[in-house]
Write a protein that holds these residues in place. Structure first.
Motif, PDB file in Angstrom:
ATOM      1  N   VAL A 129       5.084  18.506  -2.085  1.00 39.83           N
ATOM      2  CA  VAL A 129       5.375  19.940  -2.072  1.00 39.83           C
ATOM      3  C   VAL A 129       4.495  20.689  -3.067  1.00 39.83           C
ATOM      4  O   VAL A 129       3.993  21.782  -2.783  1.00 39.83           O
ATOM      5  N   SER A 130       4.279  20.095  -4.251  1.00 37.96           N
ATOM      6  CA  SER A 130       3.509  20.761  -5.304  1.00 37.96           C
ATOM      7  C   SER A 130       2.002  20.698  -5.080  1.00 37.96           C
ATOM      8  O   SER A 130       1.252  21.407  -5.742  1.00 37.96           O
ATOM      9  N   GLY A 131       1.562  19.823  -4.173  1.00 35.30           N
ATOM     10  CA  GLY A 131       0.126  19.668  -3.956  1.00 35.30           C
ATOM     11  C   GLY A 131      -0.514  18.634  -4.853  1.00 35.30           C
ATOM     12  O   GLY A 131      -1.734  18.460  -4.822  1.00 35.30           O
ATOM     13  N   ARG A 132       0.288  17.943  -5.667  1.00 40.07           N
ATOM     14  CA  ARG A 132      -0.280  16.887  -6.508  1.00 40.07           C
ATOM     15  C   ARG A 132      -0.797  15.731  -5.653  1.00 40.07           C
ATOM     16  O   ARG A 132      -1.669  14.983  -6.082  1.00 40.07           O
ATOM     17  N   LEU A 133      -0.226  15.590  -4.462  1.00 39.18           N
ATOM     18  CA  LEU A 133      -0.738  14.625  -3.496  1.00 39.18           C
ATOM     19  C   LEU A 133      -1.429  15.375  -2.373  1.00 39.18           C
ATOM     20  O   LEU A 133      -0.924  16.397  -1.894  1.00 39.18           O
ATOM     21  N   ASP A 134      -2.564  14.838  -1.926  1.00 43.47           N
ATOM     22  CA  ASP A 134      -3.290  15.431  -0.807  1.00 43.47           C
ATOM     23  C   ASP A 134      -2.446  15.348   0.463  1.00 43.47           C
ATOM     24  O   ASP A 134      -1.677  14.395   0.660  1.00 43.47           O
ATOM     25  N   SER A 135      -2.600  16.325   1.339  1.00 41.28           N
ATOM     26  CA  SER A 135      -1.826  16.360   2.576  1.00 41.28           C
ATOM     27  C   SER A 135      -2.124  15.171   3.487  1.00 41.28           C
ATOM     28  O   SER A 135      -1.347  14.876   4.406  1.00 41.28           O
ATOM     29  N   ALA A 136      -3.237  14.468   3.238  1.00 43.35           N
ATOM     30  CA  ALA A 136      -3.563  13.287   4.045  1.00 43.35           C
ATOM     31  C   ALA A 136      -2.510  12.192   3.911  1.00 43.35           C
ATOM     32  O   ALA A 136      -2.409  11.304   4.761  1.00 43.35           O
ATOM     33  N   TRP A 137      -1.703  12.269   2.841  1.00 41.71           N
ATOM     34  CA  TRP A 137      -0.664  11.265   2.625  1.00 41.71           C
ATOM     35  C   TRP A 137       0.596  11.549   3.426  1.00 41.71           C
ATOM     36  O   TRP A 137       1.472  10.688   3.518  1.00 41.71           O
ATOM     37  N   GLN A 138       0.734  12.732   4.004  1.00 38.83           N
ATOM     38  CA  GLN A 138       1.974  13.083   4.697  1.00 38.83           C
ATOM     39  C   GLN A 138       2.258  12.168   5.877  1.00 38.83           C
ATOM     40  O   GLN A 138       3.382  11.700   6.061  1.00 38.83           O
ATOM     41  N   GLU A 139       1.243  11.916   6.701  1.00 42.00           N
ATOM     42  CA  GLU A 139       1.471  11.143   7.928  1.00 42.00           C
ATOM     43  C   GLU A 139       1.790   9.670   7.670  1.00 42.00           C
ATOM     44  O   GLU A 139       2.741   9.138   8.251  1.00 42.00           O
ATOM     45  N   PRO A 140       1.027   8.952   6.819  1.00 44.22           N
ATOM     46  CA  PRO A 140       1.304   7.518   6.669  1.00 44.22           C
ATOM     47  C   PRO A 140       2.500   7.187   5.783  1.00 44.22           C
ATOM     48  O   PRO A 140       2.981   6.056   5.802  1.00 44.22           O
ATOM     49  N   SER A 141       2.999   8.137   5.006  1.00 46.98           N
ATOM     50  CA  SER A 141       4.097   7.830   4.089  1.00 46.98           C
ATOM     51  C   SER A 141       5.436   7.911   4.810  1.00 46.98           C
ATOM     52  O   SER A 141       5.555   8.540   5.862  1.00 46.98           O
ATOM     53  N   GLY A 142       6.452   7.268   4.245  1.00 48.95           N
ATOM     54  CA  GLY A 142       7.778   7.364   4.831  1.00 48.95           C
ATOM     55  C   GLY A 142       8.581   6.089   4.688  1.00 48.95           C
ATOM     56  O   GLY A 142       8.152   5.118   4.050  1.00 48.95           O
ATOM     57  N   LEU A 143       9.769   6.095   5.277  1.00 46.62           N
ATOM     58  CA  LEU A 143      10.671   4.944   5.295  1.00 46.62           C
ATOM     59  C   LEU A 143      10.918   4.566   6.754  1.00 46.62           C
ATOM     60  O   LEU A 143      10.937   5.428   7.633  1.00 46.62           O
ATOM     61  N   SER A 144      11.120   3.290   7.000  1.00 44.18           N
ATOM     62  CA  SER A 144      11.404   2.864   8.367  1.00 44.18           C
ATOM     63  C   SER A 144      12.405   1.718   8.338  1.00 44.18           C
ATOM     64  O   SER A 144      12.557   1.034   7.325  1.00 44.18           O
ATOM     65  N   GLY A 145      13.068   1.516   9.453  1.00 41.30           N
ATOM     66  CA  GLY A 145      14.025   0.423   9.562  1.00 41.30           C
ATOM     67  C   GLY A 145      13.955  -0.199  10.941  1.00 41.30           C
ATOM     68  O   GLY A 145      13.656   0.477  11.920  1.00 41.30           O
ATOM     69  N   SER A 146      14.189  -1.496  11.023  1.00 39.62           N
ATOM     70  CA  SER A 146      14.198  -2.180  12.309  1.00 39.62           C
ATOM     71  C   SER A 146      15.211  -3.316  12.232  1.00 39.62           C
ATOM     72  O   SER A 146      15.650  -3.717  11.147  1.00 39.62           O
ATOM     73  N   LEU A 147      15.587  -3.846  13.405  1.00 38.03           N
ATOM     74  CA  LEU A 147      16.592  -4.913  13.461  1.00 38.03           C
ATOM     75  C   LEU A 147      16.093  -6.066  14.338  1.00 38.03           C
ATOM     76  O   LEU A 147      16.656  -6.357  15.406  1.00 38.03           O
ATOM     77  N   PRO A 148      15.021  -6.751  13.917  1.00 34.89           N
ATOM     78  CA  PRO A 148      14.551  -7.892  14.715  1.00 34.89           C
ATOM     79  C   PRO A 148      15.501  -9.080  14.580  1.00 34.89           C
ATOM     80  O   PRO A 148      16.243  -9.201  13.604  1.00 34.89           O
ATOM     81  N   ARG A 149      15.508  -9.943  15.575  1.00 35.64           N
ATOM     82  CA  ARG A 149      16.254 -11.201  15.487  1.00 35.64           C
ATOM     83  C   ARG A 149      15.255 -12.288  15.083  1.00 35.64           C
ATOM     84  O   ARG A 149      14.292 -12.564  15.810  1.00 35.64           O
ATOM     85  N   LEU A 150      15.478 -12.888  13.909  1.00 33.51           N
ATOM     86  CA  LEU A 150      14.544 -13.867  13.362  1.00 33.51           C
ATOM     87  C   LEU A 150      15.294 -15.097  12.870  1.00 33.51           C
ATOM     88  O   LEU A 150      16.477 -15.028  12.537  1.00 33.51           O
ATOM     89  N   THR A 151      14.597 -16.216  12.801  1.00 30.56           N
ATOM     90  CA  THR A 151      15.133 -17.412  12.156  1.00 30.56           C
ATOM     91  C   THR A 151      14.854 -17.325  10.658  1.00 30.56           C
ATOM     92  O   THR A 151      14.019 -16.514  10.218  1.00 30.56           O
ATOM     93  N   PRO A 152      15.527 -18.128   9.837  1.00 30.14           N
ATOM     94  CA  PRO A 152      15.206 -18.142   8.402  1.00 30.14           C
ATOM     95  C   PRO A 152      13.728 -18.423   8.145  1.00 30.14           C
ATOM     96  O   PRO A 152      13.120 -17.829   7.249  1.00 30.14           O
ATOM     97  N   GLU A 153      13.145 -19.311   8.944  1.00 35.04           N
ATOM     98  CA  GLU A 153      11.726 -19.645   8.758  1.00 35.04           C
ATOM     99  C   GLU A 153      10.831 -18.451   9.080  1.00 35.04           C
ATOM    100  O   GLU A 153       9.836 -18.197   8.392  1.00 35.04           O
ATOM    101  N   SER A 154      11.185 -17.704  10.122  1.00 42.84           N
ATOM    102  CA  SER A 154      10.375 -16.546  10.490  1.00 42.84           C
ATOM    103  C   SER A 154      10.488 -15.440   9.448  1.00 42.84           C
ATOM    104  O   SER A 154       9.509 -14.746   9.150  1.00 42.84           O
ATOM    105  N   LEU A 155      11.683 -15.259   8.870  1.00 42.59           N
ATOM    106  CA  LEU A 155      11.842 -14.248   7.829  1.00 42.59           C
ATOM    107  C   LEU A 155      11.006 -14.622   6.605  1.00 42.59           C
ATOM    108  O   LEU A 155      10.350 -13.755   6.004  1.00 42.59           O
TER     109      LEU A 155
END
Length: 204
Positions: A129-155
């Protein structure tokens, strides 16, 4: 900041007192600030955390007792400067669950990590918001979540892959002037199936 990534692996049976010392919220925050911003005095850290310099000085000494921080080169003789000894602290979750009090310590440490994530999110939003970070960072930044089914070995493989790719990209961008410090949080928390409604009724 630390020039090279270094890791300290704690043994919950041998390092129980160190684990207990690390679960204090202010000590976690102080260690994180030293890792993120480099060496600082107790007064400088007090200004960042809103604590008194007497409080930050005490907790820094506790961290030093258990070798999480150490004295850094001093600019002058008036006040100690402290530095983080390691860039990463890790442990065996299996060993933590076996050790007396290990589960509680592990839970406390994870909750401190979530608090750090909340602070990092607030700072990130303010920097954009303050401009301390370039606007180029807006698109790649963020939080995400997913629910894959994995084995202990795959995790386990997923964790190893993430660590290797992070190291690869960090090395690639080391000399790029556009590179900024990025807070990367990852979580792999398996969930057991929820009991069927009729099973809950029969159990009651």
């Amino acid at each position: 900041m630390l020039s090279e990534p270094t890791r300290r692996v704690l043994d919950p049976e041998r390092d129980g007192a160190a684990f207990k010392a690390l679960t204090h919220p202010l000590r976690i925050e102080l260690l994180g600030l030293l890792r993120q911003h480099g060496p600082a005095t107790a007064s400088e850290l007090a200004a960042r955390t809103g604590e008194s310099s007497a409080s930050t000085s005490y907790h820094l000494r506790v961290l030093a007792k258990y070798a999480f921080v150490a004295e850094a080169d001093h600019r002058d003789s008036r006040e100690r400067r402290w530095k983080a000894v390691h860039s990463v602290t890790s442990w065996s979750n299996e060993a933590m669950h076996r050790a007396p009090g290990g589960r509680a310590a592990l839970s406390a440490l994870r909750r401190r990590q979530l608090e750090h994530l909340e602070r990092s999110l607030a700072r990130h939003e303010g920097d954009l918001v303050s401009g301390r970070l370039d606007s180029a960072w807006q698109e790649p930044s963020g939080l995400s979540g997913s629910l894959p089914r994995l084995t202990p070995e795959s995790l386990a493989e997923l964790w190893e892959t993430l660590a290797a790719k992070t190291a690869e990209l960090t090395a690639r961008d080391a000399d790029d002037p556009r590179a900024e410090q990025v807070v990367v949080f990852t979580a792999g928390l398996p969930l057991a199936p929820e009991p069927a409604p009729d099973a809950e009724e029969n159990a009651s």
